[in-house]
Design an enzyme around this catalytic site. Sequence first.
Site, PDB file in Angstrom:
ATOM      1  N   HIS A  91       0.913  -1.140  -0.102  1.00 42.50           N
ATOM      2  CA  HIS A  91       0.054  -0.014  -0.167  1.00 42.50           C
ATOM      3  C   HIS A  91       0.868   1.212   0.047  1.00 42.50           C
ATOM      4  O   HIS A  91       2.111   1.173   0.253  1.00 42.50           O
ATOM      5  CB  HIS A  91      -0.961   0.089   1.166  1.00 42.50           C
ATOM      6  CG  HIS A  91      -0.567  -0.133   2.711  1.00 42.50           C
ATOM      7  ND1 HIS A  91       0.062   1.144   2.992  1.00 42.50           N
ATOM      8  CD2 HIS A  91      -0.094  -0.844   3.648  1.00 42.50           C
ATOM      9  CE1 HIS A  91       0.544   0.937   4.163  1.00 42.50           C
ATOM     10  NE2 HIS A  91       0.459  -0.165   4.615  1.00 42.50           N
ATOM     11  N   CYS A 125       3.591  -4.056   6.913  1.00 46.05           N
ATOM     12  CA  CYS A 125       3.103  -4.068   5.449  1.00 46.05           C
ATOM     13  C   CYS A 125       4.261  -3.560   4.450  1.00 46.05           C
ATOM     14  O   CYS A 125       5.535  -3.210   5.150  1.00 46.05           O
ATOM     15  CB  CYS A 125       1.816  -3.167   5.274  1.00 46.05           C
ATOM     16  SG  CYS A 125       0.508  -3.950   5.826  1.00 46.05           S
TER      17      CYS A 125
END
Length: 109
Positions: A58, A84
């Site tokens: 992301h 992430c």
Amino acid sequence: MYNNNDLIKTMVCSTGIDSAPTPTGTFVTGNKGTSFFSDKYGEGGYYWTSFWGNYLFHSVPFDKDKNIIQGEVAKLGEKASHGCVRLSVENAKWIYNNIPRNTKVYVET
């Protein structure tokens, strides 16, 4: 990014800090979305693509008002996330638009 053995794109990213490492290994891309917000961390991201459970590719994070957090942009290339893989907005959008679900992903840190 490789297509078979051909290098097609490189991206600077941030992976997880030592206390929240990014998982490594072979995964498959899954669900996608244009944005999310985590109340737990007080930040969100644009153009997410999952690769294992809640672990995502992301954008660098944005605040509660959806403004990119510039201090986090400056950390690209360093360990900075909660696990992430963080990317520039442009690169996160590229993955979102170009990497289909069920694409094999190799993550190394």
